[in-house]
Design a protein around this motif. Structure first.
Motif, PDB file in Angstrom:
ATOM      1  N   LEU A 190      50.890  34.734  41.794  1.00 62.51           N
ATOM      2  CA  LEU A 190      49.761  35.055  40.934  1.00 62.51           C
ATOM      3  C   LEU A 190      49.299  36.474  41.222  1.00 62.51           C
ATOM      4  O   LEU A 190      48.801  36.760  42.319  1.00 62.51           O
ATOM      5  N   ILE A 191      49.454  37.364  40.248  1.00 64.47           N
ATOM      6  CA  ILE A 191      49.080  38.760  40.443  1.00 64.47           C
ATOM      7  C   ILE A 191      47.571  38.885  40.616  1.00 64.47           C
ATOM      8  O   ILE A 191      47.087  39.631  41.473  1.00 64.47           O
ATOM      9  N   THR A 192      46.811  38.157  39.804  1.00 67.25           N
ATOM     10  CA  THR A 192      45.348  38.095  39.927  1.00 67.25           C
ATOM     11  C   THR A 192      44.974  36.613  39.997  1.00 67.25           C
ATOM     12  O   THR A 192      44.730  35.986  38.966  1.00 67.25           O
ATOM     13  N   PRO A 193      44.939  36.032  41.184  1.00 67.68           N
ATOM     14  CA  PRO A 193      44.825  34.575  41.336  1.00 67.68           C
ATOM     15  C   PRO A 193      43.676  33.933  40.574  1.00 67.68           C
ATOM     16  O   PRO A 193      43.817  32.837  40.024  1.00 67.68           O
ATOM     17  N   GLY A 194      42.548  34.592  40.491  1.00 73.01           N
ATOM     18  CA  GLY A 194      41.416  33.973  39.811  1.00 73.01           C
ATOM     19  C   GLY A 194      41.490  34.029  38.305  1.00 73.01           C
ATOM     20  O   GLY A 194      40.639  33.449  37.620  1.00 73.01           O
ATOM     21  N   ARG A 253      54.625  25.098  42.835  1.00 71.13           N
ATOM     22  CA  ARG A 253      53.633  25.524  43.834  1.00 71.13           C
ATOM     23  C   ARG A 253      53.300  26.991  43.645  1.00 71.13           C
ATOM     24  O   ARG A 253      54.023  27.733  42.967  1.00 71.13           O
ATOM     25  N   VAL A 254      52.183  27.391  44.266  1.00 69.48           N
ATOM     26  CA  VAL A 254      51.810  28.791  44.341  1.00 69.48           C
ATOM     27  C   VAL A 254      52.335  29.345  45.660  1.00 69.48           C
ATOM     28  O   VAL A 254      52.109  28.754  46.722  1.00 69.48           O
ATOM     29  N   ALA A 255      53.050  30.448  45.601  1.00 68.65           N
ATOM     30  CA  ALA A 255      53.691  30.999  46.797  1.00 68.65           C
ATOM     31  C   ALA A 255      52.657  31.563  47.753  1.00 68.65           C
ATOM     32  O   ALA A 255      51.710  32.244  47.348  1.00 68.65           O
ATOM     33  N   ASP A 256      52.861  31.250  49.056  1.00 63.54           N
ATOM     34  CA  ASP A 256      52.018  31.862  50.089  1.00 63.54           C
ATOM     35  C   ASP A 256      52.469  33.290  50.363  1.00 63.54           C
ATOM     36  O   ASP A 256      51.643  34.185  50.530  1.00 63.54           O
ATOM     37  N   ASP A 257      53.776  33.490  50.459  1.00 66.13           N
ATOM     38  CA  ASP A 257      54.339  34.810  50.720  1.00 66.13           C
ATOM     39  C   ASP A 257      55.242  35.190  49.545  1.00 66.13           C
ATOM     40  O   ASP A 257      56.367  34.689  49.432  1.00 66.13           O
ATOM     41  N   PRO A 258      54.763  36.059  48.644  1.00 61.44           N
ATOM     42  CA  PRO A 258      55.568  36.367  47.447  1.00 61.44           C
ATOM     43  C   PRO A 258      56.916  36.984  47.771  1.00 61.44           C
ATOM     44  O   PRO A 258      57.903  36.729  47.078  1.00 61.44           O
ATOM     45  N   TYR A 259      56.990  37.794  48.802  1.00 63.25           N
ATOM     46  CA  TYR A 259      58.241  38.490  49.106  1.00 63.25           C
ATOM     47  C   TYR A 259      59.265  37.540  49.720  1.00 63.25           C
ATOM     48  O   TYR A 259      60.470  37.725  49.539  1.00 63.25           O
ATOM     49  N   GLU A 260      58.794  36.515  50.401  1.00 60.96           N
ATOM     50  CA  GLU A 260      59.715  35.521  50.950  1.00 60.96           C
ATOM     51  C   GLU A 260      60.399  34.739  49.834  1.00 60.96           C
ATOM     52  O   GLU A 260      61.621  34.557  49.844  1.00 60.96           O
ATOM     53  N   VAL A 261      59.631  34.291  48.828  1.00 60.27           N
ATOM     54  CA  VAL A 261      60.253  33.514  47.750  1.00 60.27           C
ATOM     55  C   VAL A 261      61.094  34.415  46.848  1.00 60.27           C
ATOM     56  O   VAL A 261      62.138  33.973  46.332  1.00 60.27           O
ATOM     57  N   ALA A 279      51.140  45.370  41.052  1.00 55.95           N
ATOM     58  CA  ALA A 279      52.334  44.675  40.567  1.00 55.95           C
ATOM     59  C   ALA A 279      53.617  45.437  40.866  1.00 55.95           C
ATOM     60  O   ALA A 279      54.713  44.855  40.818  1.00 55.95           O
ATOM     61  N   VAL A 280      53.507  46.710  41.169  1.00 55.03           N
ATOM     62  CA  VAL A 280      54.705  47.538  41.353  1.00 55.03           C
ATOM     63  C   VAL A 280      55.588  47.026  42.489  1.00 55.03           C
ATOM     64  O   VAL A 280      56.817  46.882  42.309  1.00 55.03           O
ATOM     65  N   PRO A 281      55.058  46.736  43.696  1.00 59.35           N
ATOM     66  CA  PRO A 281      55.947  46.262  44.768  1.00 59.35           C
ATOM     67  C   PRO A 281      56.655  44.957  44.414  1.00 59.35           C
ATOM     68  O   PRO A 281      57.802  44.733  44.810  1.00 59.35           O
ATOM     69  N   LEU A 282      55.980  44.088  43.654  1.00 60.05           N
ATOM     70  CA  LEU A 282      56.601  42.819  43.273  1.00 60.05           C
ATOM     71  C   LEU A 282      57.742  43.045  42.280  1.00 60.05           C
ATOM     72  O   LEU A 282      58.792  42.406  42.380  1.00 60.05           O
TER      73      LEU A 282
END
Length: 477
Positions: free
Chosen positions: A81-85, A101-109, A133-136
């Motif tokens: 989620l880029i902006t979780p809320g 599920r919502v990822a805890d660590d985006p880079y791991e998934v 969003a750029v790093p993702l």
């Protein structure tokens, strides 16, 4: 024919359709098509690892609902989620209910993903990706996973094809209801990968005239000139070619080569390359100076390899359609072109277009759609802007711009533009309107290059030689 529409037009059509459907039905149609495309790319859905990059708009909702469908088919789906809320509430709930599920660590998934769905921004996004969003996006591109964009790659401009900053580089894009103009034009086209259109029922609500058109084989076959039983070489049209110079005699040869394969009945050549032309093409009709003494023609081509030789003014004074290319474009006076009684077709590349508009080449390359429209308006002429995506604009702004889908990077070779000029000029002489002649010429030219390249270097002569096969391919059921 592929038709491209603006964001405003698509949104108006969506609004009309949503007023007739139950709430949420349109998003469910989009999500179903997106999930089916994702499954096709995965091959085996069960056990696959899918990551959703979810922004705050409906694009993120499409990704979430599609993710829920993939979970029910056995995929492991994690949402970033880029902006979780601000994630789409109902879409997120659907994903979680299905078992995502919502990822805890985006880079791991992302590092372990087989497929990434890009739902960061939608068709209303401007100015590239936001910094968060750029790093993702970079991690998705570098993960080795297949990246599938939702409607269009996040960060590209849907209306223009411009890329004003960082953007997602997708392997494929699923677009809903209609092609967005930017998906068919570079630089955005390069970011979109293979584009698949999912029908969500917008067709009856879209206008009959789009912003952009891309011809396909059937469209080209319908436009190609076919001689009638009573036709002779003069009734089929005669094209005159003023090209070449002492320094560039090959340009004359290549322009005539294209013209001989463009549907006209005869080619008249006038210029310094007469000996080279007649040695290569004894069927060409070679004449002395000036062009006005060469005999009747139905269209002229002027400029390829011309250098400082005369010819442009004489040809523009004629009362038949004229194609102006290369050296003929230098210092071209808009007032002279606008005052002509017959149509004019200009065929610049980006550098020549920049000079005609008085802007930097980078501006033309980054704003191709706006640039070709600006040129057509300035000169009151049809303009074929050559490049990675060739565009053809009519001087009437109410007409759709044409984009050529057959181009290949192997066409970036010396002399290929000369072949295109001769081919397109011949189509003009055979009776096609400038917009059709430019569109069909670019289509056949690109297709011929594809036929002979096979991912290997080609010469302009190779492209000219392959034009008859390209012609046959478009007309063969």
């Amino acid at each position: 024919m592929r038709l491209g529409y603006s964001v405003e037009t698509v949104r108006a059509a969506e609004g009309e359709l949503m007023a007739r459907l139950p709430e949420g039905a349109l998003m469910q149609r989009a999500a179903a098509g997106l999930a089916a495309a994702a499954a096709g790319l995965l091959g085996r859905v069960y056990g696959a690892r899918v990551v959703l990059l979810v922004g705050s708009g409906d694009n993120g909702g499409d990704a979430l609902y599609a993710g829920a469908r993939l979970v029910r088919r056995g995929a492991g789906v994690s949402a970033v989620l880029i902006t979780p809320g601000r994630a789409h509430t109902a879409g997120l709930a659907a994903l979680l209910r299905a078992g995502g599920r919502v990822a805890d660590d985006p880079y791991e998934v992302l590092a372990a993903a087989d497929l990434v769905l890009d739902g960061i921004t939608g068709i209303g996004g401007h100015g590239g990706l936001r910094p968060d969003a750029v790093p993702l996006a970079r991690a998705a591109h570098g993960s080795g996973a297949v990246v599938l964009a939702v409607d269009l790659p996040s960060g590209v401009e849907a209306d223009t094809g411009e890329v004003g900053g960082e953007a997602v580089r997708a392997d494929a894009t699923v677009t809903f209801g209609a092609y967005k103009t930017g998906l068919l034009i570079d630089p955005a086209r390069e970011y979109a990968g293979a584009v698949r259109l999912v029908d969500i029922g917008l067709g009856p609500h879209l206008p009959s005239v789009p912003e952009l058109e891309a011809l396909q084989h059937a469209d080209v076959a319908h436009l190609l000139p076919v001689p009638a039983a009573e036709s002779d070489k003069y009734r089929r049209g005669v094209v005159g070619v003023v090209a070449g110079s002492a320094r560039y005699p090959g340009a004359a040869v290549l322009a005539v080569a294209g013209a001989l394969r463009g549907g006209a009945g005869a080619v008249r050549y006038v210029g310094p390359g007469s000996d080279a032309v007649i040695a290569r093409f004894p069927e060409a009709l070679v004449h002395g100076w000036p062009p006005s003494k060469a005999g009747r023609v139905q269209a002229w081509v002027v400029g390829p390899g011309l250098g400082d030789s005369p010819g442009v003014d004489e040809v523009l004074d004629s009362d038949v359609p004229v194609l102006v290319d290369a050296d003929g474009l230098r210092g071209l006076d808009p007032a002279v072109v606008r005052a002509r009684s017959a149509p004019t077709l200009l065929t610049p590349h980006a550098g020549e277009a920049a000079a005609l508009l008085g802007v930097a080449r980078e501006e033309v390359e980054g704003t191709r759609l706006a640039s070709v429209r600006a040129l057509a308006a300035k000169y009151g002429a049809t303009v074929l802007l050559k490049g990675s995506t060739t565009l053809v604009a009519d001087p009437d702004p109410r007409r759709a711009v044409r984009v050529n889908p057959t181009g290949t990077s192997w066409l970036a070779t010396a002399g290929s533009g000369d072949v295109l000029s001769g081919l397109t000029g011949s189509l003009l002489a055979a009776g096609l309107a400038p917009l059709d002649a430019g569109s069909v010429g670019a289509y056949l030219h690109g297709l011929a290059a594809r036929l002979v390249s096979r991912d290997a270097p080609v010469s302009a002569h190779d492209v000219a030689t392959a034009l008859p096969q390209a012609w046959r391919d478009t007309t063969t059921p």
